[in-house]
Write a protein that holds these residues in place. Sequence first.
Motif, PDB file in Angstrom:
ATOM      1  N   SER A 264      16.037  -3.931  11.091  1.00  0.00           N
ATOM      2  CA  SER A 264      15.144  -3.931  12.256  1.00  0.00           C
ATOM      3  C   SER A 264      13.772  -3.348  11.956  1.00  0.00           C
ATOM      4  O   SER A 264      12.876  -3.405  12.795  1.00  0.00           O
ATOM      5  CB  SER A 264      15.790  -3.155  13.407  1.00  0.00           C
ATOM      6  OG  SER A 264      16.008  -1.799  13.039  1.00  0.00           O
ATOM      7  N   GLY A 265      13.589  -2.760  10.771  1.00  0.00           N
ATOM      8  CA  GLY A 265      12.285  -2.206  10.399  1.00  0.00           C
ATOM      9  C   GLY A 265      12.214  -0.692  10.462  1.00  0.00           C
ATOM     10  O   GLY A 265      11.160  -0.115  10.204  1.00  0.00           O
ATOM     11  N   LYS A 266      13.332  -0.037  10.761  1.00  0.00           N
ATOM     12  CA  LYS A 266      13.337   1.423  10.913  1.00  0.00           C
ATOM     13  C   LYS A 266      12.869   2.126   9.634  1.00  0.00           C
ATOM     14  O   LYS A 266      11.949   2.944   9.654  1.00  0.00           O
ATOM     15  CB  LYS A 266      14.745   1.924  11.263  1.00  0.00           C
ATOM     16  CG  LYS A 266      15.405   1.257  12.442  1.00  0.00           C
ATOM     17  CD  LYS A 266      16.750   1.875  12.764  1.00  0.00           C
ATOM     18  CE  LYS A 266      17.749   1.844  11.624  1.00  0.00           C
ATOM     19  NZ  LYS A 266      18.117   0.483  11.190  1.00  0.00           N
ATOM     20  N   THR A 267      13.539   1.818   8.529  1.00  0.00           N
ATOM     21  CA  THR A 267      13.241   2.514   7.275  1.00  0.00           C
ATOM     22  C   THR A 267      11.862   2.144   6.748  1.00  0.00           C
ATOM     23  O   THR A 267      11.151   3.002   6.198  1.00  0.00           O
ATOM     24  CB  THR A 267      14.332   2.210   6.236  1.00  0.00           C
ATOM     25  OG1 THR A 267      15.562   2.809   6.663  1.00  0.00           O
ATOM     26  CG2 THR A 267      13.965   2.769   4.871  1.00  0.00           C
ATOM     27  N   LEU A 268      11.450   0.893   6.912  1.00  0.00           N
ATOM     28  CA  LEU A 268      10.107   0.505   6.455  1.00  0.00           C
ATOM     29  C   LEU A 268       9.034   1.275   7.217  1.00  0.00           C
ATOM     30  O   LEU A 268       8.023   1.688   6.630  1.00  0.00           O
ATOM     31  CB  LEU A 268       9.901  -1.002   6.634  1.00  0.00           C
ATOM     32  CG  LEU A 268      10.613  -1.909   5.636  1.00  0.00           C
ATOM     33  CD1 LEU A 268      10.379  -3.365   5.989  1.00  0.00           C
ATOM     34  CD2 LEU A 268      10.140  -1.633   4.209  1.00  0.00           C
ATOM     35  N   ALA A 269       9.241   1.496   8.507  1.00  0.00           N
ATOM     36  CA  ALA A 269       8.277   2.278   9.282  1.00  0.00           C
ATOM     37  C   ALA A 269       8.205   3.704   8.759  1.00  0.00           C
ATOM     38  O   ALA A 269       7.116   4.269   8.584  1.00  0.00           O
ATOM     39  CB  ALA A 269       8.656   2.261  10.759  1.00  0.00           C
ATOM     40  N   CYS A 270       9.369   4.301   8.478  1.00  0.00           N
ATOM     41  CA  CYS A 270       9.396   5.673   7.962  1.00  0.00           C
ATOM     42  C   CYS A 270       8.783   5.769   6.574  1.00  0.00           C
ATOM     43  O   CYS A 270       8.028   6.699   6.271  1.00  0.00           O
ATOM     44  CB  CYS A 270      10.831   6.186   7.932  1.00  0.00           C
ATOM     45  SG  CYS A 270      11.495   6.581   9.548  1.00  0.00           S
ATOM     46  N   ARG A 271       9.101   4.808   5.720  1.00  0.00           N
ATOM     47  CA  ARG A 271       8.547   4.839   4.362  1.00  0.00           C
ATOM     48  C   ARG A 271       7.040   4.589   4.369  1.00  0.00           C
ATOM     49  O   ARG A 271       6.333   5.041   3.464  1.00  0.00           O
ATOM     50  CB  ARG A 271       9.280   3.835   3.479  1.00  0.00           C
ATOM     51  CG  ARG A 271      10.697   4.291   3.124  1.00  0.00           C
ATOM     52  CD  ARG A 271      11.373   3.375   2.128  1.00  0.00           C
ATOM     53  NE  ARG A 271      12.678   3.906   1.723  1.00  0.00           N
ATOM     54  CZ  ARG A 271      12.866   4.728   0.718  1.00  0.00           C
ATOM     55  NH1 ARG A 271      11.826   5.135  -0.002  1.00  0.00           N
ATOM     56  NH2 ARG A 271      14.065   5.176   0.408  1.00  0.00           N
ATOM     57  N   SER A 272       6.544   3.900   5.381  1.00  0.00           N
ATOM     58  CA  SER A 272       5.094   3.748   5.522  1.00  0.00           C
ATOM     59  C   SER A 272       4.450   5.100   5.799  1.00  0.00           C
ATOM     60  O   SER A 272       3.374   5.414   5.268  1.00  0.00           O
ATOM     61  CB  SER A 272       4.772   2.773   6.658  1.00  0.00           C
ATOM     62  OG  SER A 272       5.278   1.492   6.397  1.00  0.00           O
ATOM     63  N   VAL A 273       5.105   5.903   6.627  1.00  0.00           N
ATOM     64  CA  VAL A 273       4.599   7.249   6.924  1.00  0.00           C
ATOM     65  C   VAL A 273       4.611   8.118   5.675  1.00  0.00           C
ATOM     66  O   VAL A 273       3.720   8.947   5.473  1.00  0.00           O
ATOM     67  CB  VAL A 273       5.447   7.888   8.047  1.00  0.00           C
ATOM     68  CG1 VAL A 273       5.095   9.360   8.231  1.00  0.00           C
ATOM     69  CG2 VAL A 273       5.251   7.130   9.364  1.00  0.00           C
ATOM     70  N   LEU A 274       5.595   7.898   4.802  1.00  0.00           N
ATOM     71  CA  LEU A 274       5.703   8.684   3.571  1.00  0.00           C
ATOM     72  C   LEU A 274       4.864   8.123   2.420  1.00  0.00           C
ATOM     73  O   LEU A 274       4.727   8.763   1.377  1.00  0.00           O
ATOM     74  CB  LEU A 274       7.163   8.740   3.116  1.00  0.00           C
ATOM     75  CG  LEU A 274       8.121   9.552   3.987  1.00  0.00           C
ATOM     76  CD1 LEU A 274       9.562   9.261   3.602  1.00  0.00           C
ATOM     77  CD2 LEU A 274       7.828  11.039   3.861  1.00  0.00           C
ATOM     78  N   GLY A 275       4.345   6.896   2.601  1.00  0.00           N
ATOM     79  CA  GLY A 275       3.583   6.266   1.520  1.00  0.00           C
ATOM     80  C   GLY A 275       4.437   5.865   0.345  1.00  0.00           C
ATOM     81  O   GLY A 275       3.960   5.863  -0.800  1.00  0.00           O
ATOM     82  N   VAL A 276       5.705   5.496   0.602  1.00  0.00           N
ATOM     83  CA  VAL A 276       6.616   5.143  -0.492  1.00  0.00           C
ATOM     84  C   VAL A 276       7.304   3.804  -0.203  1.00  0.00           C
ATOM     85  O   VAL A 276       8.514   3.673  -0.370  1.00  0.00           O
ATOM     86  CB  VAL A 276       7.672   6.255  -0.729  1.00  0.00           C
ATOM     87  CG1 VAL A 276       7.027   7.481  -1.345  1.00  0.00           C
ATOM     88  CG2 VAL A 276       8.415   6.619   0.563  1.00  0.00           C
ATOM     89  N   LEU A 277       6.552   2.812   0.214  1.00  0.00           N
ATOM     90  CA  LEU A 277       7.123   1.490   0.438  1.00  0.00           C
ATOM     91  C   LEU A 277       7.616   0.895  -0.883  1.00  0.00           C
ATOM     92  O   LEU A 277       7.007   1.100  -1.935  1.00  0.00           O
ATOM     93  CB  LEU A 277       6.090   0.567   1.070  1.00  0.00           C
ATOM     94  CG  LEU A 277       5.806   0.782   2.559  1.00  0.00           C
ATOM     95  CD1 LEU A 277       4.604  -0.033   2.985  1.00  0.00           C
ATOM     96  CD2 LEU A 277       7.022   0.435   3.409  1.00  0.00           C
ATOM     97  N   PRO A 278       8.715   0.139  -0.842  1.00  0.00           N
ATOM     98  CA  PRO A 278       9.231  -0.481  -2.071  1.00  0.00           C
ATOM     99  C   PRO A 278       8.259  -1.527  -2.612  1.00  0.00           C
ATOM    100  O   PRO A 278       7.375  -2.011  -1.891  1.00  0.00           O
ATOM    101  CB  PRO A 278      10.530  -1.151  -1.603  1.00  0.00           C
ATOM    102  CG  PRO A 278      10.869  -0.528  -0.296  1.00  0.00           C
ATOM    103  CD  PRO A 278       9.572  -0.132   0.321  1.00  0.00           C
ATOM    104  N   PRO A 279       8.408  -1.906  -3.881  1.00  0.00           N
ATOM    105  CA  PRO A 279       7.573  -2.972  -4.453  1.00  0.00           C
ATOM    106  C   PRO A 279       7.683  -4.251  -3.624  1.00  0.00           C
ATOM    107  O   PRO A 279       8.761  -4.613  -3.153  1.00  0.00           O
ATOM    108  CB  PRO A 279       8.170  -3.170  -5.851  1.00  0.00           C
ATOM    109  CG  PRO A 279       8.810  -1.860  -6.181  1.00  0.00           C
ATOM    110  CD  PRO A 279       9.342  -1.333  -4.876  1.00  0.00           C
ATOM    111  N   GLY A 280       6.555  -4.921  -3.446  1.00  0.00           N
ATOM    112  CA  GLY A 280       6.527  -6.147  -2.663  1.00  0.00           C
ATOM    113  C   GLY A 280       6.286  -5.926  -1.189  1.00  0.00           C
ATOM    114  O   GLY A 280       6.092  -6.881  -0.438  1.00  0.00           O
ATOM    115  N   CYS A 281       6.306  -4.650  -0.753  1.00  0.00           N
ATOM    116  CA  CYS A 281       6.053  -4.308   0.647  1.00  0.00           C
ATOM    117  C   CYS A 281       4.693  -3.625   0.763  1.00  0.00           C
ATOM    118  O   CYS A 281       4.281  -2.899  -0.152  1.00  0.00           O
ATOM    119  CB  CYS A 281       7.133  -3.389   1.190  1.00  0.00           C
ATOM    120  SG  CYS A 281       8.805  -4.047   1.064  1.00  0.00           S
ATOM    121  N   ALA A 282       4.008  -3.840   1.887  1.00  0.00           N
ATOM    122  CA  ALA A 282       2.688  -3.242   2.059  1.00  0.00           C
ATOM    123  C   ALA A 282       2.354  -3.122   3.536  1.00  0.00           C
ATOM    124  O   ALA A 282       2.807  -3.920   4.357  1.00  0.00           O
ATOM    125  CB  ALA A 282       1.615  -4.082   1.365  1.00  0.00           C
TER     126      ALA A 282
END
Length: 354
Positions: free
Chosen positions: A68-86
Amino acid sequence: MHRLRRRPATASRTTTGTVTAAGPADSVLLTVDGLRVTVADGRAEAVRGVSFEIRRGEAVGIVGESGSGKTLACRSVLGVLPPGCAVSGGSIDFAGSSLVELPRRAWEDLRGTRIAAVFQDPASYLNPSHTVGHQLSEQLRVKRRSSRREAHQTGVALLETMGLHEPEQVYRQYPHQLSGGMLQRVVLAIAVSGEPELLVADEATTALDVTIQAEVLELLARLRADRGLAVLAVSHDLAVITELCDRVLVFYAGELIETGPTAEVLDAPRHPYTEALLRVASVGNWERRTLDVIEGQPPPVGVAISGCRFADRCAFVTAQCRSGPVPLTGAGDGRAVRCVRAEEIVLSGAGVVA
């Protein structure tokens, strides 16, 4: 079952390059505005215009199905998105400073000091070749410029604060010598060693048994009270969110579809998806040996949908739901919902298993 308990919320703004010092208690610490995150090297949008705030000392929870996007939102706050994500749109503001396109050196200064994180599997974040004390003291020496002796003393004191018995002995042990609950406390000690203002907890209690889970939640509550720590928590377990969080954000297919005070949202949901989540989180009908499920599947990541993204799975769908974009609309008392029929349909909270 138990009724949901409402926790009172506890608890600076400048510009770029470095992130400035803390503001007054109860001020807004983190502002996420219109966040968009793409995956597959920009070919699909997985987070779609999400906005929320966290005040100092407040705990905010994110719930929703996998994907649903939960972890991607959190990792955006941490500046640690996985490769291929931006991050492809929107803004993330921490204490008045933008985190989008923050220089790497600034991130290194920020993470582990003012923003920290704990994740689901603590063993995977510790080096099996070093004692936990070595790893904790290394964090203190790098982030707080402590001497070797100061780092040892502070490290042992932190382990004791985390509720670990015989902290001096734990300090000298290796990760494989500790249980999962003890490891999560060690990781928490490392996370708070830099005295952060915001802790991101992504499924931090998922792998723990219920007794240890309750102890870790109590520990987090104490850290909030003692240190004014703000928490952004992701969990599939609604009981964890109920116990820990002042407010809840409900994600579906990359969008924020309902938000408000945790007790009010989970006692009286206004979006059919929130009600469905509560229903499937219950114990089901054991006389018939059945468990409730949400029929259907979320839409594939990145697929274009003109109306409500939950429409294909919703029991209350009408032609109006599919006629165009559905905005997130204020519903009073700090609540908001993304549903064109929110004022018409009557939903009931299903309660949460303790």
